[in-house]
Design a protein around this motif. Structure first.
Motif, PDB file in Angstrom:
ATOM      1  N   VAL A  13       0.902  -1.424   0.016  1.00 34.54           N
ATOM      2  CA  VAL A  13      -0.216   0.327  -0.289  1.00 34.54           C
ATOM      3  C   VAL A  13       1.146   1.550   0.371  1.00 34.54           C
ATOM      4  O   VAL A  13       0.905   2.019  -1.265  1.00 34.54           O
ATOM      5  CB  VAL A  13      -0.976  -0.132   1.078  1.00 34.54           C
ATOM      6  N   VAL A  14       1.600   1.067   0.592  1.00 36.47           N
ATOM      7  CA  VAL A  14       2.620   2.814   0.917  1.00 36.47           C
ATOM      8  C   VAL A  14       3.470   2.590  -0.045  1.00 36.47           C
ATOM      9  O   VAL A  14       3.713   4.285  -1.148  1.00 36.47           O
ATOM     10  CB  VAL A  14       3.959   2.197   2.053  1.00 36.47           C
ATOM     11  N   SER A  15       3.619   1.561  -1.004  1.00 34.63           N
ATOM     12  CA  SER A  15       4.142   2.152  -2.615  1.00 34.63           C
ATOM     13  C   SER A  15       3.158   2.514  -3.570  1.00 34.63           C
ATOM     14  O   SER A  15       3.529   3.726  -4.301  1.00 34.63           O
ATOM     15  CB  SER A  15       4.873   0.660  -3.221  1.00 34.63           C
ATOM     16  N   GLU A  34      -7.501   1.725  -2.822  1.00 31.78           N
ATOM     17  CA  GLU A  34      -8.670   2.651  -1.960  1.00 31.78           C
ATOM     18  C   GLU A  34      -7.859   3.121  -0.157  1.00 31.78           C
ATOM     19  O   GLU A  34      -7.666   3.259  -0.052  1.00 31.78           O
ATOM     20  CB  GLU A  34      -9.433   1.341  -1.897  1.00 31.78           C
ATOM     21  N   ALA A  35      -7.000   2.333  -0.349  1.00 28.95           N
ATOM     22  CA  ALA A  35      -6.055   2.000   0.780  1.00 28.95           C
ATOM     23  C   ALA A  35      -5.364   3.061   0.716  1.00 28.95           C
ATOM     24  O   ALA A  35      -4.501   4.240   1.776  1.00 28.95           O
ATOM     25  CB  ALA A  35      -5.734   0.518   1.709  1.00 28.95           C
ATOM     26  N   ALA A  36      -4.438   3.079  -0.220  1.00 28.65           N
ATOM     27  CA  ALA A  36      -3.803   4.019  -0.462  1.00 28.65           C
ATOM     28  C   ALA A  36      -4.178   5.489   0.593  1.00 28.65           C
ATOM     29  O   ALA A  36      -3.730   5.933   0.488  1.00 28.65           O
ATOM     30  CB  ALA A  36      -2.727   3.833  -1.738  1.00 28.65           C
ATOM     31  N   LYS A  37      -5.241   6.166  -0.675  1.00 32.95           N
ATOM     32  CA  LYS A  37      -6.079   7.141  -1.380  1.00 32.95           C
ATOM     33  C   LYS A  37      -5.999   7.871   0.506  1.00 32.95           C
ATOM     34  O   LYS A  37      -6.288   8.683   1.115  1.00 32.95           O
ATOM     35  CB  LYS A  37      -7.059   7.121  -2.074  1.00 32.95           C
ATOM     36  N   GLY A  38      -6.798   6.266   1.222  1.00 29.00           N
ATOM     37  CA  GLY A  38      -6.939   6.399   2.663  1.00 29.00           C
ATOM     38  C   GLY A  38      -6.219   7.484   3.474  1.00 29.00           C
ATOM     39  O   GLY A  38      -5.891   7.939   4.130  1.00 29.00           O
ATOM     40  N   ILE A  39      -4.942   7.041   3.343  1.00 29.21           N
ATOM     41  CA  ILE A  39      -3.613   7.712   4.261  1.00 29.21           C
ATOM     42  C   ILE A  39      -2.944   9.190   3.583  1.00 29.21           C
ATOM     43  O   ILE A  39      -2.639   9.400   4.417  1.00 29.21           O
ATOM     44  CB  ILE A  39      -2.117   6.573   3.145  1.00 29.21           C
ATOM     45  N   VAL A  40      -3.329   8.989   1.854  1.00 26.96           N
ATOM     46  CA  VAL A  40      -2.480  10.272   1.364  1.00 26.96           C
ATOM     47  C   VAL A  40      -3.888  11.672   2.396  1.00 26.96           C
ATOM     48  O   VAL A  40      -3.303  12.172   2.976  1.00 26.96           O
ATOM     49  CB  VAL A  40      -3.013  10.160  -0.467  1.00 26.96           C
ATOM     50  N   SER A  41      -5.104  10.667   2.138  1.00 27.28           N
ATOM     51  CA  SER A  41      -6.327  11.687   3.433  1.00 27.28           C
ATOM     52  C   SER A  41      -5.899  12.178   4.524  1.00 27.28           C
ATOM     53  O   SER A  41      -6.203  13.004   4.638  1.00 27.28           O
ATOM     54  CB  SER A  41      -7.420  11.157   2.588  1.00 27.28           C
ATOM     55  N   ALA A  42      -5.426  10.683   5.213  1.00 24.95           N
ATOM     56  CA  ALA A  42      -4.458  11.317   6.475  1.00 24.95           C
ATOM     57  C   ALA A  42      -3.465  11.996   6.879  1.00 24.95           C
ATOM     58  O   ALA A  42      -3.865  12.852   7.367  1.00 24.95           O
ATOM     59  CB  ALA A  42      -4.462   9.718   7.455  1.00 24.95           C
ATOM     60  N   THR A  92      -8.461  -4.084   1.770  1.00 21.26           N
ATOM     61  CA  THR A  92      -9.194  -4.955   1.323  1.00 21.26           C
ATOM     62  C   THR A  92      -8.923  -6.075   0.484  1.00 21.26           C
ATOM     63  O   THR A  92      -7.830  -5.123   0.092  1.00 21.26           O
ATOM     64  CB  THR A  92     -11.101  -4.790   0.835  1.00 21.26           C
ATOM     65  N   GLU A  93      -9.503  -6.664  -0.391  1.00 24.07           N
ATOM     66  CA  GLU A  93      -8.628  -8.132  -1.085  1.00 24.07           C
ATOM     67  C   GLU A  93      -8.559  -7.092  -2.368  1.00 24.07           C
ATOM     68  O   GLU A  93      -9.821  -7.086  -2.677  1.00 24.07           O
ATOM     69  CB  GLU A  93      -9.173  -9.287  -1.177  1.00 24.07           C
TER      70      GLU A  93
END
Ligand code: ATP
Ligand code: MG
Length: 204
Positions: free
Chosen positions: A23-25, A185-193, A179-180
């Protein structure tokens, strides 16, 4: 008034195989597309680079087999190295705890947090069954294979350890579900945080 832009420092934790590095990449790809300078430090790799030099360790997954004292010294060294990075976004990919012979050892003990001084914490999580399957499928790593119940326990220990980190630093925690098949989606959640979701780095 002129002032130097400060780095946004985020620590990303999650149990082995949850998908942090994957996800971090993706996060890095998104930030680079926004012209934000970003560095990622995989805490275990920074420790491993030092362990190779000083302890003759050959495999990254052998780090957790060192004594707690040895791991502690390597941790402080890695934290100092990471603290000297000055990119706009400084991401640390690490574990809230490491399973050692002595028990659960904190990946982020107080002395390490004092050096890193993160602005926020992200806990990447996923369904225990998905984590189990990811560990089984990923042949590039020597992860300990444990039961689904043990994975649930690991997720609990991660949130317990992270709550303490949050209190010690006064920095928030965001939980991000990986999620599989939904890496982006997970990456966008981090960028937003991290406060980089508006196309600039001035939104935080
Ligand atoms: P470690 O703490 O051991 O370094 P990690 O949290 O960094 O683990 P990764 O290496 O990123 O985990 O991912 C583990 C495996 O799961 C990899 O094979 C990766 O391709 C896969 N994976 C990660 N996220 C997803 C996802 N959302 N959907 C499908 N597969 C995924
Ligand atoms: Mg990883």
């Amino acid at each position: 008034m002129l002032y130097l832009a400060e780095s946004k420092r985020v620590i990303i934790v999650g149990i082995p195989g949850v998908g942090k590095t994957t996800v971090v990449s993706k996060v890095v790809e998104i930030l680079k597309a926004k012209n934000i300078s970003v560095s990622v430090s995989i805490f275990g790799t920074v420790m491993f680079d030092e362990a190779k030099k000083t302890k003759g360790i050959q495999n990254r997954d052998d780090l957790r087999k060192l004594t707690v004292k040895e791991q502690k010294d390597l941790q402080s060294m890695a934290a100092r190295k990471i603290a000297s990075i000055t990119d706009e976004a400084v991401i640390v990919d690490t574990h809230a705890f490491i399973s050692t012979k002595e028990g659960f050892y904190p990946g982020l003990p107080h002395n390490v947090l004092e050096i890193l001084m993160p602005d926020s914490f992200i806990m990447i999580t996923a369904r225990p069954e998905e984590i189990y399957n990811r560990r089984m499928k990923d042949t590039t790593r020597n992860r300990d294979i444990v039961s689904i119940d043990a994975i649930k326990k690991e997720l609990d220990v991660t949130s317990a350890m992270l709550s303490t980190c949050s209190i010690l630093c006064g920095s928030p925690i965001k939980m991000v579900l990986n999620t599989e098949g939904k890496i982006e989606e997970a990456a966008k959640g981090i960028v937003s945080a991290m406060g980089f979701n508006n196309g600039t780095n001035h939104s935080f």
